[in-house]
Write a protein that holds these residues in place. Structure first.
Motif, PDB file in Angstrom:
ATOM      1  N   VAL A 317       1.059  -1.350  -0.046  1.00  5.08           N
ATOM      2  CA  VAL A 317      -0.212  -0.008   0.152  1.00  5.08           C
ATOM      3  C   VAL A 317       0.965   1.214  -0.070  1.00  5.08           C
ATOM      4  O   VAL A 317       1.388   1.621   0.903  1.00  5.08           O
ATOM      5  CB  VAL A 317      -1.042  -0.046   1.309  1.00  5.08           C
ATOM      6  CG1 VAL A 317      -1.815   1.200   1.112  1.00  5.08           C
ATOM      7  CG2 VAL A 317      -1.562  -1.436   1.322  1.00  5.08           C
ATOM      8  N   ASP A 318       1.108   1.877  -1.165  1.00  8.41           N
ATOM      9  CA  ASP A 318       1.876   3.097  -1.249  1.00  8.41           C
ATOM     10  C   ASP A 318       1.191   4.189  -0.435  1.00  8.41           C
ATOM     11  O   ASP A 318       0.005   4.292   0.026  1.00  8.41           O
ATOM     12  CB  ASP A 318       1.830   3.500  -2.704  1.00  8.41           C
ATOM     13  CG  ASP A 318       2.676   2.734  -3.681  1.00  8.41           C
ATOM     14  OD1 ASP A 318       2.922   1.569  -3.127  1.00  8.41           O
ATOM     15  OD2 ASP A 318       2.695   3.059  -4.860  1.00  8.41           O
ATOM     16  N   ASN A 319       2.330   5.002  -0.022  1.00  4.91           N
ATOM     17  CA  ASN A 319       1.844   6.131   1.031  1.00  4.91           C
ATOM     18  C   ASN A 319       1.015   5.712   2.303  1.00  4.91           C
ATOM     19  O   ASN A 319       0.306   6.495   2.790  1.00  4.91           O
ATOM     20  CB  ASN A 319       1.065   7.104   0.278  1.00  4.91           C
ATOM     21  CG  ASN A 319       1.581   7.495  -1.105  1.00  4.91           C
ATOM     22  OD1 ASN A 319       2.956   8.090  -1.063  1.00  4.91           O
ATOM     23  ND2 ASN A 319       0.984   7.477  -2.046  1.00  4.91           N
ATOM     24  N   MET A 320       1.475   4.356   3.040  1.00 10.46           N
ATOM     25  CA  MET A 320       0.809   3.891   3.926  1.00 10.46           C
ATOM     26  C   MET A 320       1.448   4.644   5.362  1.00 10.46           C
ATOM     27  O   MET A 320       2.419   4.924   5.593  1.00 10.46           O
ATOM     28  CB  MET A 320       1.208   2.563   4.043  1.00 10.46           C
ATOM     29  CG  MET A 320       0.463   1.727   5.197  1.00 10.46           C
ATOM     30  SD  MET A 320      -1.131   1.534   4.928  1.00 10.46           S
ATOM     31  CE  MET A 320      -1.991   1.797   6.662  1.00 10.46           C
ATOM     32  N   VAL A 321       0.149   5.108   6.119  1.00 12.69           N
ATOM     33  CA  VAL A 321       0.698   5.825   7.378  1.00 12.69           C
ATOM     34  C   VAL A 321       0.081   5.034   8.462  1.00 12.69           C
ATOM     35  O   VAL A 321      -1.208   4.829   8.596  1.00 12.69           O
ATOM     36  CB  VAL A 321      -0.048   7.255   7.301  1.00 12.69           C
ATOM     37  CG1 VAL A 321       0.419   7.870   8.849  1.00 12.69           C
ATOM     38  CG2 VAL A 321       0.915   7.908   6.112  1.00 12.69           C
ATOM     39  N   SER A 322       0.956   4.602   9.457  1.00  7.99           N
ATOM     40  CA  SER A 322       0.238   3.763  10.790  1.00  7.99           C
ATOM     41  C   SER A 322       0.490   4.659  11.881  1.00  7.99           C
ATOM     42  O   SER A 322       1.647   5.586  11.995  1.00  7.99           O
ATOM     43  CB  SER A 322       1.405   2.545  10.863  1.00  7.99           C
ATOM     44  OG  SER A 322       1.059   1.943  12.266  1.00  7.99           O
ATOM     45  N   ILE A 323      -0.529   4.852  12.709  1.00  7.59           N
ATOM     46  CA  ILE A 323      -0.650   5.787  13.837  1.00  7.59           C
ATOM     47  C   ILE A 323      -0.992   5.024  14.810  1.00  7.59           C
ATOM     48  O   ILE A 323      -2.170   4.447  14.894  1.00  7.59           O
ATOM     49  CB  ILE A 323      -1.615   6.783  13.577  1.00  7.59           C
ATOM     50  CG1 ILE A 323      -1.354   7.599  12.305  1.00  7.59           C
ATOM     51  CG2 ILE A 323      -1.721   7.694  14.842  1.00  7.59           C
ATOM     52  CD1 ILE A 323      -2.303   8.237  11.775  1.00  7.59           C
ATOM     53  N   ASN A 324      -0.299   4.733  16.041  1.00 11.73           N
ATOM     54  CA  ASN A 324      -0.435   4.016  17.044  1.00 11.73           C
ATOM     55  C   ASN A 324      -0.246   4.558  18.291  1.00 11.73           C
ATOM     56  O   ASN A 324       0.601   5.741  18.361  1.00 11.73           O
ATOM     57  CB  ASN A 324       0.325   2.510  17.283  1.00 11.73           C
ATOM     58  CG  ASN A 324      -0.046   1.717  16.058  1.00 11.73           C
ATOM     59  OD1 ASN A 324      -1.372   1.184  16.036  1.00 11.73           O
ATOM     60  ND2 ASN A 324       0.665   1.332  15.005  1.00 11.73           N
ATOM     61  N   THR A 325      -0.487   4.301  19.366  1.00  9.36           N
ATOM     62  CA  THR A 325      -0.250   4.724  20.875  1.00  9.36           C
ATOM     63  C   THR A 325       0.733   3.968  21.796  1.00  9.36           C
ATOM     64  O   THR A 325       0.719   2.685  21.518  1.00  9.36           O
ATOM     65  CB  THR A 325      -1.212   5.329  21.505  1.00  9.36           C
ATOM     66  OG1 THR A 325      -2.166   4.186  21.744  1.00  9.36           O
ATOM     67  CG2 THR A 325      -2.366   6.393  20.962  1.00  9.36           C
ATOM     68  N   THR A 326       1.157   4.286  22.814  1.00  7.44           N
ATOM     69  CA  THR A 326       2.117   3.737  23.706  1.00  7.44           C
ATOM     70  C   THR A 326       1.946   3.979  25.041  1.00  7.44           C
ATOM     71  O   THR A 326       1.467   5.180  25.084  1.00  7.44           O
ATOM     72  CB  THR A 326       3.663   3.653  23.197  1.00  7.44           C
ATOM     73  OG1 THR A 326       4.309   2.380  23.903  1.00  7.44           O
ATOM     74  CG2 THR A 326       4.287   4.891  23.351  1.00  7.44           C
ATOM     75  N   ILE A 327       2.473   3.424  26.034  1.00  4.68           N
ATOM     76  CA  ILE A 327       2.425   3.732  27.261  1.00  4.68           C
ATOM     77  C   ILE A 327       3.776   4.362  27.773  1.00  4.68           C
ATOM     78  O   ILE A 327       3.766   5.320  28.547  1.00  4.68           O
ATOM     79  CB  ILE A 327       2.385   2.404  28.264  1.00  4.68           C
ATOM     80  CG1 ILE A 327       0.844   1.917  28.091  1.00  4.68           C
ATOM     81  CG2 ILE A 327       2.449   2.859  29.706  1.00  4.68           C
ATOM     82  CD1 ILE A 327       0.640   0.634  28.612  1.00  4.68           C
ATOM     83  N   GLU A 328       4.879   3.805  27.249  1.00  5.90           N
ATOM     84  CA  GLU A 328       6.280   4.408  27.693  1.00  5.90           C
ATOM     85  C   GLU A 328       7.329   4.013  26.828  1.00  5.90           C
ATOM     86  O   GLU A 328       7.047   3.121  25.898  1.00  5.90           O
ATOM     87  CB  GLU A 328       6.496   3.634  29.053  1.00  5.90           C
ATOM     88  CG  GLU A 328       7.775   4.049  29.982  1.00  5.90           C
ATOM     89  CD  GLU A 328       8.107   3.284  31.059  1.00  5.90           C
ATOM     90  OE1 GLU A 328       7.986   3.891  31.978  1.00  5.90           O
ATOM     91  OE2 GLU A 328       8.112   2.104  31.008  1.00  5.90           O
ATOM     92  N   VAL A 329       8.197   5.334  26.755  1.00  3.63           N
ATOM     93  CA  VAL A 329       9.092   5.076  25.649  1.00  3.63           C
ATOM     94  C   VAL A 329      10.625   5.119  26.183  1.00  3.63           C
ATOM     95  O   VAL A 329      10.721   6.365  27.050  1.00  3.63           O
ATOM     96  CB  VAL A 329       8.684   5.890  24.336  1.00  3.63           C
ATOM     97  CG1 VAL A 329      10.333   5.922  23.499  1.00  3.63           C
ATOM     98  CG2 VAL A 329       7.707   5.794  23.772  1.00  3.63           C
ATOM     99  N   ASP A 330      11.633   4.383  26.104  1.00  2.72           N
ATOM    100  CA  ASP A 330      12.825   4.754  26.526  1.00  2.72           C
ATOM    101  C   ASP A 330      13.653   5.544  25.595  1.00  2.72           C
ATOM    102  O   ASP A 330      13.307   5.878  24.514  1.00  2.72           O
ATOM    103  CB  ASP A 330      13.368   3.456  26.836  1.00  2.72           C
ATOM    104  CG  ASP A 330      14.099   2.502  25.695  1.00  2.72           C
ATOM    105  OD1 ASP A 330      14.258   3.195  24.530  1.00  2.72           O
ATOM    106  OD2 ASP A 330      14.550   1.520  26.173  1.00  2.72           O
ATOM    107  N   LEU A 331      14.764   6.132  26.193  1.00  2.00           N
ATOM    108  CA  LEU A 331      15.423   7.348  25.386  1.00  2.00           C
ATOM    109  C   LEU A 331      16.093   6.430  24.047  1.00  2.00           C
ATOM    110  O   LEU A 331      16.806   7.258  23.370  1.00  2.00           O
ATOM    111  CB  LEU A 331      16.537   7.837  26.267  1.00  2.00           C
ATOM    112  CG  LEU A 331      16.066   8.590  27.307  1.00  2.00           C
ATOM    113  CD1 LEU A 331      16.792   9.203  28.193  1.00  2.00           C
ATOM    114  CD2 LEU A 331      15.189   9.965  26.494  1.00  2.00           C
ATOM    115  N   THR A 332      15.996   5.258  23.803  1.00  4.90           N
ATOM    116  CA  THR A 332      16.465   4.900  22.635  1.00  4.90           C
ATOM    117  C   THR A 332      15.386   4.366  21.607  1.00  4.90           C
ATOM    118  O   THR A 332      15.640   3.932  20.439  1.00  4.90           O
ATOM    119  CB  THR A 332      17.634   3.507  22.793  1.00  4.90           C
ATOM    120  OG1 THR A 332      16.768   2.144  23.268  1.00  4.90           O
ATOM    121  CG2 THR A 332      18.554   3.650  23.715  1.00  4.90           C
ATOM    122  N   GLY A 333      14.054   4.391  22.126  1.00  6.27           N
ATOM    123  CA  GLY A 333      13.049   4.287  21.374  1.00  6.27           C
ATOM    124  C   GLY A 333      12.117   3.026  21.522  1.00  6.27           C
ATOM    125  O   GLY A 333      11.213   2.748  20.743  1.00  6.27           O
TER     126      GLY A 333
END
Length: 456
Positions: A317-333
């Motif tokens: 699917v060209d030009n596909m955009v995924s949008i999700n949420t998270t609880i916590e992110v560390d400083l490396t991702g």
């Protein structure tokens, strides 16, 4: 038992293709529950596809069965079988925890099934086969075809493998298309039901949600194809897309906000490179407006989750955009999106599927969104305090739902951190820049202390 199963499969094959009165397959709820035996493995549908009557009453057979395993995903039923008094009768395995599952987890008979959604059914079947599949569906049409309606994430795969298949046919369920159609001759038993389709209440977006939603919407172009989840942030993203044109949908979950964008003419799928003009999903969950829109609507395809969420499918699917949420992110991702420390909160779902697939697509992008802070109770003082959700290291035992190798853009109310192709030092700097200002100095200090970065 083997002879009974063989007879049932033979009956299915003999009836397939024939026009006959489906009433011959209708049984009462009591008769259906009487089919449950000790040590059975029962699978039910995801979310709105769950068999509400059967699951709301399965606790009534607890006095005569032991060690029955119920496998569910984002359960929407009353959950009486989760009560501690029934824990010797039922084990519950979940692909995605609901609030009731979280609450009952301490009973000791509940377990989570680690999974990527596109492999949930396939991998489970490699481990165990269901004795009974029970789910919801529409009434048969004039040709004898039933629609599985709100989900085919794993449902059809389980139907094909189960010893006994029971469907609650319900006139309130939307008739959908895709690969959810199944002739009633392939079903062993039908229960006639008339309950409303379970809904999710519309979640009002906060000021923070709209700030985040605007950041993401500004990076979505006319003609893009999007995947959205549920909650305040995804709803705010949808609300911020009203000025876009020719958007498409390829998503694991179809939501109420997408219907609003279709009605505004924003979504038409005209630029899609896969299933052009169609809205593709693997399940739907939302308000009644969503179900009314889906009913008898050939522009909506509810398809096998193994296909829809496969990163290789999404990559087409060209030009596909995924949008999700998270609880916590560390400083490396690294993203913890499903647990509070080691305690299971929800599930991985399709986060990795869609994030990886979108980045494999031509001009694709993936966004992970979260608030910069949260209010949590201090275990020592009992008082609530504000903490940063961007952290040097994830909480001890936290589950990594999306590895740092697969993170693209991270978004908070303070901006966007573009992580694609960056080194760890760049990631630390960029993620600190979108943390809450009051925590930035401390985050930098902690990054130095734990050795994420060193002063030159």
């Amino acid at each position: 038992m083997t002879m009974i199963i063989a007879s049932q499969h033979k009956m299915r094959n003999e009836e397939k293709g024939k026009v006959m009165d489906y009433k011959n397959k209708v049984i009462s709820l009591t008769e259906a529950l009487n089919l449950v035996k000790s040590n059975d493995i029962i699978v039910t549908g995801l979310g709105a596809a769950e068999a509400q009557l059967f699951m709301d009453n399965i606790h009534t057979v607890a006095d005569r069965v032991k060690n029955v395993t119920i496998t569910n995903c984002l359960s929407m039923c009353s959950g009486k079988f989760l009560n501690e008094e029934y824990k010797e009768s039922f084990n519950i395995d979940g692909w995605f925890f609901s609030p009731l599952m979280r609450k009952a987890f301490k009973n000791g008979n509940i377990a989570f099934i680690p999974n990527h959604l596109h492999l949930a059914g396939k991998k489970r079947l490699a481990h165990v086969k269901p004795n009974i599949y029970v789910g919801s569906a529409t009434l048969p049409d004039k040709h004898g075809f039933i629609s599985l309606s709100c989900s085919n994430t794993y449902e059809r795969r389980m139907i094909d493998e189960a010893d006994i298949v029971i469907l609650e046919i319900n006139p309130n369920y939307p008739r959908t298309f895709g690969d959810v159609e199944i002739h009633y001759s392939e079903i062993d038993y039908l229960i006639e039901a008339d309950y409303p389709v379970p809904t999710l209440p519309d979640v009002d977006s906060s000021e923070k949600d709209f700030v985040i939603g605007k950041y993401i919407a500004d990076m979505i172009n006319d003609g893009d194809c999007i995947q959205l989840g549920i909650g305040g942030i995804p709803n705010a993203v949808a609300a911020s897309l009203k000025d876009k044109k020719d958007l498409g949908i390829h998503t694991e979950m179809m939501t109420s906000g997408m219907v609003d964008l279709v009605n505004l003419g924003v979504i038409n799928g005209s630029k899609k490179t896969l299933h052009k003009g169609k809205i593709v999903c693997t399940f739907a969950l939302g308000n009644q407006k969503l179900y009314d829109f889906m009913h008898d609507n050939p522009s909506v395809l509810v398809m096998d989750g193994h296909y829809v969420n496969d990163p290789d499918t999404i990559a087409k699917v060209d030009n596909m955009v995924s949008i999700n949420t998270t609880i916590e992110v560390d400083l490396t991702g690294q993203c913890c999106s499903e647990s509070i420390g080691p305690v299971q909160w929800s599930g991985t779902g399709g986060q990795a599927d869609t994030a990886i697939g979108a980045q494999k697509a031509k001009n694709g992008r993936s966004f992970i969104a979260l608030y910069s802070t949260a209010m949590v109770r201090n275990p020592k003082t009992g008082e609530k305090e504000e903490i940063s959700k961007i952290v040097p290291m994830l909480k001890q035992g936290a589950i990594v739902s999306l590895s740092r190798n697969d993170v693209d853009f991270v978004v908070t109310e303070y901006g966007i951190a573009a992580l694609r192709g960056t080194n760890t030092r760049e990631r630390v700097e960029r993620l600190i820049a979108i943390a809450h200002p009051k925590f930035r100095d401390e985050l930098r200090k902690q990054a130095l202390e734990v050795g994420l970065i060193y002063e030159k």
